[in-house]
Design an enzyme around this catalytic site. Sequence first.
Site, PDB file in Angstrom:
ATOM      1  N   VAL A  22       0.873  -1.177   0.000  1.00 13.56           N
ATOM      2  CA  VAL A  22       0.000   0.000   0.000  1.00 13.56           C
ATOM      3  C   VAL A  22       0.908   1.224   0.000  1.00 13.56           C
ATOM      4  O   VAL A  22       2.044   1.173   0.466  1.00 13.56           O
ATOM      5  CB  VAL A  22      -0.941   0.049   1.222  1.00 13.56           C
ATOM      6  CG1 VAL A  22      -1.990  -1.048   1.143  1.00 13.56           C
ATOM      7  CG2 VAL A  22      -0.151  -0.051   2.523  1.00 13.56           C
ATOM      8  N   SER A  23       0.391   2.341  -0.517  1.00 10.89           N
ATOM      9  CA  SER A  23       1.224   3.531  -0.666  1.00 10.89           C
ATOM     10  C   SER A  23       1.407   4.276   0.644  1.00 10.89           C
ATOM     11  O   SER A  23       2.503   4.712   0.981  1.00 10.89           O
ATOM     12  CB  SER A  23       0.622   4.476  -1.707  1.00 10.89           C
ATOM     13  OG  SER A  23       0.599   3.844  -2.971  1.00 10.89           O
ATOM     14  N   THR A  24       0.319   4.461   1.414  1.00 13.79           N
ATOM     15  CA  THR A  24       0.394   5.205   2.676  1.00 13.79           C
ATOM     16  C   THR A  24      -0.470   4.521   3.721  1.00 13.79           C
ATOM     17  O   THR A  24      -1.307   3.667   3.395  1.00 13.79           O
ATOM     18  CB  THR A  24      -0.116   6.652   2.503  1.00 13.79           C
ATOM     19  OG1 THR A  24      -1.508   6.622   2.186  1.00 13.79           O
ATOM     20  CG2 THR A  24       0.643   7.369   1.394  1.00 13.79           C
ATOM     21  N   GLN A  27      -4.088   5.124   2.919  1.00 12.77           N
ATOM     22  CA  GLN A  27      -4.620   4.256   1.877  1.00 12.77           C
ATOM     23  C   GLN A  27      -4.870   2.853   2.412  1.00 12.77           C
ATOM     24  O   GLN A  27      -5.747   2.147   1.932  1.00 12.77           O
ATOM     25  CB  GLN A  27      -3.643   4.196   0.698  1.00 12.77           C
ATOM     26  CG  GLN A  27      -3.599   5.491  -0.099  1.00 12.77           C
ATOM     27  CD  GLN A  27      -2.570   5.433  -1.204  1.00 12.77           C
ATOM     28  OE1 GLN A  27      -1.665   4.611  -1.178  1.00 12.77           O
ATOM     29  NE2 GLN A  27      -2.700   6.326  -2.171  1.00 12.77           N
ATOM     30  N   GLY A  60       3.465   1.713   2.880  1.00 11.88           N
ATOM     31  CA  GLY A  60       3.867   3.105   2.663  1.00 11.88           C
ATOM     32  C   GLY A  60       4.909   3.297   1.597  1.00 11.88           C
ATOM     33  O   GLY A  60       5.873   4.037   1.806  1.00 11.88           O
TER      34      GLY A  60
END
Length: 544
Positions: A22-24, A27, A60
């Site tokens: 996942v990016s962050t 999210q 992240g």
Amino acid sequence: MAPELPAVLARPALRAVAYVRVSTSRQAEHETSLTDQVGAITRFCEGRGIDLAEIYREPGASATDDHRPQFRAMIEAATARERPYDLVIVHSFSRFFRDQFEFERYRRKLAKAKVELVSITQDVGEGATGDLVRSILSKFDEYQSAENAKHVRRSMLANAQQGFWNGSRPPLGYKVIVAERRGDKDKKVLAIDELEAPIIRRIFSLYLEGDGTSGPLGVKKIVSFLNGRGYRYRGKPFHVSNVNAVLRRTTYMGTHYFNQKDSRAGERRPREQWVELAVPVIIAEDDFQTVQARLAERNPRRTPARVVSGPTLLIGLAKCLGCGGAMTIRTGKSGQYRYYACSRRATQGETACKGGAIRMEKLDDAVLGALEQRIVAPERLPDLLSAFLEKSDASDARRREELALLRSARTNSSGALNRLYELVEQGMASPSDRDFAERLTLHRQRVSTLTSNICSLERQLTSDRRRITPELVEKFGALLREGLRNGNPALRQAYTRLLVDEVSVAAGEVCIRGSRKALETAVLASSAASRAPVPSSARDVRLH
């Protein structure tokens, strides 16, 4: 309903590795979380009898590049020589990459190792049709990523224009607090951190007034003062760089600028694109402006031209014998005097290293004098080079082994270059793409360098039996003695680097270290008048 299993999955006892991302953290709450991805992949494997051997989790991290530790570790494990896995399984191809070029590059790297990339939610099929569908999906993921980035940046600009903080770590001396809540989002602002703010005030006070026992301190003295008294920059020792940054940051006088730099390109944006935020004041504006004026006055770029121009003789060679750090150049009397000084002491202060500084011309003369007396003296050179007057079988064997390795490396680089050309021919990459152009240039340069080294080794292997003669040694010695003292800084530096690998400096002691192999290379270079290959390691020549 789960997608149909590709034909490759019909083989028994397949081993797989999963990659989830996942990016962050935000999210992770709104998109498919790491836990949900792991659960879906686990069920997918259990339903098809696949042995899910390992799971790599990447929280992240953006998929627009490969700056992801877990991703790199997964690729390295999947492409290992022992072939531990048959499959790399992801929830969707966007978890793997959101850049079409990079997606295809790493997919092909896996395919070369006979490892297939499988998405549990996107069954693209096999053959040309599967390649086309996968290409379209990866291009759409790239487009979606760019659109998301554009909308996020627009939202962040609007947030900053309203006076709110955008979530990055605040400067030293501040903390982030929630000012209000709009819908499901917290709006944050900067507030003074009463634990860190005194450090900021102390730094400015030291620069303007000193510590009470002396006049105003320079940046390096401030670093020594802070580190010597246990102050820390969020758990780490202070350096010249972060003290400089503190003294120059307008945030402390109440004005913070957002959008100064493009985080992806690393380039500074035009001044008119910056967004100004009002923040709590830690340093009075008058004091801040006084500091800026003093910094500008002390800027080395404003001092008179230095007496010595051209390359510095021992930069990159001189080391501090006390801590092993590199010696850098310091100046005194507005640039009139130059010194070699320990870089670790210069950036972290006296607590990091007790090594001192030495006048540049004094150390240069000492090194050049030692080389003239101990290395290039007419009676000395033949003895030092006697081991190389005849080629040995062992030397030839090493060169042939090195030649085989270089040829193999050139074959691999040429193959990579051809694959890049194929991507262009297939319409999967554009020569105008910056990343593509950089990779193309890198492989071209590598092929050129390897070819040059191969030609040099081939010449050595086919040269005459007696490669270094006493006459050649005498001619080289005369040329080198003249070059070391002819007054041309660039030439002196080039000749010095032929003979010296390292100069270790301590109080009352200078140790010069080089290799006999370097002497042989230098003699051959003076004879052939061409660039010799980088010398390999050999027995040291040490002068005290």
